[in-house]
Enzyme design. Structure first.
Site, PDB file in Angstrom:
ATOM      1  N   LYS A 115       0.818  -1.222   0.000  1.00  0.00           N
ATOM      2  CA  LYS A 115       0.000   0.000   0.000  1.00  0.00           C
ATOM      3  C   LYS A 115       0.846   1.264   0.000  1.00  0.00           C
ATOM      4  O   LYS A 115       0.460   2.264  -0.607  1.00  0.00           O
ATOM      5  CB  LYS A 115      -0.992  -0.012   1.174  1.00  0.00           C
ATOM      6  CG  LYS A 115      -2.057  -1.077   0.985  1.00  0.00           C
ATOM      7  CD  LYS A 115      -3.340  -0.789   1.721  1.00  0.00           C
ATOM      8  CE  LYS A 115      -4.406  -1.767   1.250  1.00  0.00           C
ATOM      9  NZ  LYS A 115      -5.650  -1.730   1.953  1.00  0.00           N
ATOM     10  N   LYS A 207      -5.254  -9.407  -6.627  1.00  0.00           N
ATOM     11  CA  LYS A 207      -6.426  -9.562  -5.767  1.00  0.00           C
ATOM     12  C   LYS A 207      -7.556  -8.625  -6.218  1.00  0.00           C
ATOM     13  O   LYS A 207      -7.278  -7.480  -6.593  1.00  0.00           O
ATOM     14  CB  LYS A 207      -5.976  -9.214  -4.339  1.00  0.00           C
ATOM     15  CG  LYS A 207      -6.977  -9.475  -3.250  1.00  0.00           C
ATOM     16  CD  LYS A 207      -6.371  -9.099  -1.902  1.00  0.00           C
ATOM     17  CE  LYS A 207      -6.454  -7.618  -1.659  1.00  0.00           C
ATOM     18  NZ  LYS A 207      -7.150  -7.226  -0.427  1.00  0.00           N
ATOM     19  N   LYS A 210     -10.893  -2.982  -3.729  1.00  0.00           N
ATOM     20  CA  LYS A 210     -11.740  -1.778  -3.793  1.00  0.00           C
ATOM     21  C   LYS A 210     -11.053  -0.658  -4.555  1.00  0.00           C
ATOM     22  O   LYS A 210     -11.707   0.174  -5.171  1.00  0.00           O
ATOM     23  CB  LYS A 210     -12.007  -1.268  -2.378  1.00  0.00           C
ATOM     24  CG  LYS A 210     -12.824  -2.178  -1.517  1.00  0.00           C
ATOM     25  CD  LYS A 210     -12.756  -1.635  -0.090  1.00  0.00           C
ATOM     26  CE  LYS A 210     -13.523  -2.478   0.879  1.00  0.00           C
ATOM     27  NZ  LYS A 210     -12.976  -2.356   2.232  1.00  0.00           N
TER      28      LYS A 210
END
Ligand code: AQP
Length: 345
Positions: A115, A207, A210
């Site tokens: 991230k 993956k 969102k």
């Protein structure tokens, strides 16, 4: 572990675009577990702000995750549904755990690396300390079981390390205060089934997430039938028909993903799905997957939209759940303060 009351805790971040991965990897399991356990399901808004959020959207997203929990079948009268920021014990325990966890442990967390990316120096301290807050979320209730997707496995291991270090650092004190040998349980992750890691519909190596820029990479829980159909039609596949055994899926990431999604939605194993579709072309399989997805997700999306019309009701569920959550966490935190040695009045 027998000494600890069996209790399930898990959370979902209110960061928008709730998708099929969140449903199959987490929320569907939450619903199943409520038949057997006392469950606490949290909208983890303190986690959401580890990356910048628009305040108006954040409020909307907190309500939307709550609506999703209810629409998927969690009963807010039987189980606790609440948002994290209304129970201050989470933040307090996280601070104490910040002083237990080691920097070396956090440096190994792959989610932070992914991230924060190359701009690591500019990531928030909250994003770095995210797994410590997650440990506090779980252990503020001394939860014994945590249903999560595969991506959270490493964070769960860290929560166990923190619990173990707390138990060992304060072992004499824990015993002297009459808590027995250990104060925190070794929480078990519950990661099982055919869809613990749902992949992007555009790239079987990534993956479903969102934050993916392409809406075609995921099926959102609020997508209508036409959107679901279009996304599945465009989903990447290879040119081979479906195989007859699961081993053959190991080198076919996109095919494996779609079979896993079908299996999870149908409550079947991948083997059973392959027995049904072996030799079929993807065009045929995608039609069947669309029909099943619309059948299972359509009512959830409609119910979420209906519930979102009544924000008073949603907020009352969160207020009620927060009061019940606090009633469990407050005495646990009181004992933690005592164990650590704080003076409290
Ligand atoms: N693709 C997935 N497959 C299976 N389970 C998944 N989960 C998330 N993605 C998948 C599980 O859903 C629960 C809630 O996740 P979260 O809201 O805490 O946040 P997240 O993992 O950060 O969600 P995203 O979609 O992956 O967001 P971004 O885009 O920020 O990376 C968890 O139990 C998680 O395992």
């Amino acid at each position: 572990m027998a000494r600890f009351k069996e209790r399930v805790f898990s959370g979902v971040q209110p960061t928008g675009n709730l998708h099929l991965g969140n449903y199959l990897g987490a929320i569907k399991r939450f619903v199943e577990l409520q038949e057997k356990y006392e469950c606490i399901y949290c909208v983890v808004d303190l986690h959401a702000i580890t990356v910048a959020q628009d305040p108006v959207e954040l409020t909307h997203n907190i309500r939307e995750v709550t609506a999703a929990f209810i629409a998927c079948g969690i009963d807010p009268k039987k189980q606790i549904i609440f948002n994290q920021s209304q129970v201050q014990e989470h933040a307090e325990l996280a601070w104490i755990f910040n002083c237990i966890a080691r920097i070396g442990w956090l440096n190994r967390m792959t989610q932070f690396k992914e991230k924060a990316g190359k701009d690591r120096e500019n990531a928030s301290i909250g994003l770095y300390a995210y797994p410590v807050l997650m440990a506090a979320d779980i252990l503020a209730y001394r939860a014994t079981h945590v249903p999560v997707g595969e991506d959270q496995k490493q964070h769960l291991e860290l929560a166990r390390d923190i619990a173990q270090k707390f138990n060992s650092d304060f072992s004499e004190r824990i015993k002297a205060l009459g808590h027995g040998e250990t104060f925190f349980p070794m929480t078990e992750p519950l990661i099982s089934g055919p869809a613990t890691r749902v992949m992007s519909l555009r790239d079987g190596t990534k993956k479903m997430s969102k934050s993916d820029a392409s809406d075609y990479s995921r099926i959102n829980l609020t997508d209508v039938a036409d959107e679901i159909a279009q996304k599945i039609r465009k989903a990447r596949t290879d040119s081979e028909p479906l195989p007859s055994d699961e081993k053959a899926l190991e080198v076919r990431a996109e095919a494996d993903n779609l079979v896993g999604i079908y299996a999870a939605l149908a409550n079947k194993t991948k083997t059973a799905v392959l027995a049904q579709f072996a030799g079929a072309q993807f065009s045929k399989f995608k039609e069947e997957l669309t029909a099943l997805s619309v059948e299972k997700l359509g009512p959830i999306g409609s119910e979420m939209k209906r519930l979102m019309q009544d924000t008073k009701y949603i907020d009352s569920v969160l207020a009620n759940g927060s009061a019940r959550a606090r009633a469990i966490a407050a005495p646990i935190l009181k004992s933690v303060r005592e164990i650590v040695g704080f003076v409290q009045s």
